[in-house]
Design a protein around this motif. Structure first.
Motif, PDB file in Angstrom:
ATOM      1  N   UNK A 110     -24.569   6.804   5.757  1.00 32.00           N
ATOM      2  CA  UNK A 110     -23.835   5.584   5.442  1.00 32.00           C
ATOM      3  C   UNK A 110     -24.056   4.529   6.517  1.00 32.00           C
ATOM      4  N   UNK A 111     -24.124   3.273   6.092  1.00 32.35           N
ATOM      5  CA  UNK A 111     -24.289   2.157   7.024  1.00 32.35           C
ATOM      6  C   UNK A 111     -22.966   1.775   7.681  1.00 32.35           C
ATOM      7  N   UNK A 112     -21.863   2.159   7.090  1.00 34.50           N
ATOM      8  CA  UNK A 112     -20.544   1.841   7.628  1.00 34.50           C
ATOM      9  C   UNK A 112     -19.478   2.115   6.592  1.00 34.50           C
ATOM     10  N   UNK A 113     -18.254   1.804   6.937  1.00 31.08           N
ATOM     11  CA  UNK A 113     -17.142   1.985   6.008  1.00 31.08           C
ATOM     12  C   UNK A 113     -16.029   1.032   6.393  1.00 31.08           C
ATOM     13  N   UNK A 114     -15.177   0.766   5.443  1.00 25.65           N
ATOM     14  CA  UNK A 114     -14.015  -0.094   5.672  1.00 25.65           C
ATOM     15  C   UNK A 114     -12.832   0.533   4.945  1.00 25.65           C
ATOM     16  N   UNK A 115     -11.654   0.235   5.420  1.00 22.68           N
ATOM     17  CA  UNK A 115     -10.442   0.690   4.752  1.00 22.68           C
ATOM     18  C   UNK A 115      -9.655  -0.535   4.321  1.00 22.68           C
ATOM     19  N   UNK A 116      -9.383  -0.619   3.030  1.00 14.74           N
ATOM     20  CA  UNK A 116      -8.591  -1.714   2.493  1.00 14.74           C
ATOM     21  C   UNK A 116      -7.183  -1.191   2.231  1.00 14.74           C
ATOM     22  N   UNK A 117      -6.372  -2.019   1.641  1.00 18.86           N
ATOM     23  CA  UNK A 117      -5.008  -1.608   1.305  1.00 18.86           C
ATOM     24  C   UNK A 117      -4.984  -0.413   0.357  1.00 18.86           C
ATOM     25  N   UNK A 118      -5.966  -0.363  -0.564  1.00 19.06           N
ATOM     26  CA  UNK A 118      -5.974   0.676  -1.593  1.00 19.06           C
ATOM     27  C   UNK A 118      -7.117   1.672  -1.495  1.00 19.06           C
ATOM     28  N   UNK A 119      -8.200   1.325  -0.793  1.00 20.54           N
ATOM     29  CA  UNK A 119      -9.426   2.108  -0.865  1.00 20.54           C
ATOM     30  C   UNK A 119     -10.094   2.312   0.478  1.00 20.54           C
ATOM     31  N   UNK A 120     -10.932   3.350   0.502  1.00 23.94           N
ATOM     32  CA  UNK A 120     -11.979   3.460   1.504  1.00 23.94           C
ATOM     33  C   UNK A 120     -13.222   2.924   0.814  1.00 23.94           C
ATOM     34  N   UNK A 121     -13.945   2.028   1.473  1.00 19.75           N
ATOM     35  CA  UNK A 121     -15.177   1.479   0.911  1.00 19.75           C
ATOM     36  C   UNK A 121     -16.317   1.972   1.795  1.00 19.75           C
ATOM     37  N   UNK A 122     -17.186   2.810   1.215  1.00 20.36           N
ATOM     38  CA  UNK A 122     -18.304   3.380   1.938  1.00 20.36           C
ATOM     39  C   UNK A 122     -19.535   2.524   1.690  1.00 20.36           C
TER      40      UNK A 122
END
Length: 160
Positions: A110-122
């Protein structure tokens, strides 16, 4: 450690992913708000045609990411199908419940990830993404273990 996930995707999952990966989608609301303010100023200054045109454009710009995401979601033949996933120490194996689609995501790739209010975005290296909603996890402990796994294998979340 094995974490089992199950969820039914929603347009909001895709929207979170797009906002986390596409700068235009993140900034479109701000741009629309700025255009709306300038349009109101034009209306106050007695310029109704450009003022109304600007307000209409601001509304279209604000709505574009949401409308585009919902249309893409409806057009995708497997978008609304229930997904199951198994997360182990190095990969996520996702499959639709009916077996029509399968993805094997190696966490180290994976190039990175983010965490939003509802999701993990890979984030994949090719500009794509995989949203994993928080509602897919059975417990807060599983959610925390997954977050820790991402930090260990991919690194800190984007923006942190």
């Amino acid at each position: 450690m094995l974490i089992r996930l199950s969820w039914e995707p929603s347009p909001g999952d895709w929207s979170d992913g797009i906002k986390a990966t596409v700068p235009f989608a993140r900034r479109s609301a701000w741009f629309a708000a700025a255009l709306g303010v300038f349009s109101i100023i034009l209306l106050v200054l007695g310029q109704p045609v450009p003022g109304v045109f600007g307000l209409v454009c601001a509304m279209v710009i604000a709505a574009m990411p949401t409308i585009g995401t919902r249309l893409a979601f409806r057009r995708n033949p497997i978008a609304g199908r229930t997904i199951t996933a198994d997360v182990d120490g190095h990969a996520i194996r996702m499959m639709t419940l009916d077996g029509t689609a399968y993805s094997d995501i190696v966490l180290a790739d994976l190039a990175g990830w983010a965490e939003t209010e509802r999701n993990f975005v890979l984030h994949t290296g090719s500009g794509g993404f995989h949203p994993l909603p928080g509602r897919a996890f059975d417990s807060v402990e599983d959610l925390d273990n997954f977050r820790d796994l991402l930090v260990r294998t991919v690194g800190p979340a984007d923006g942190s």
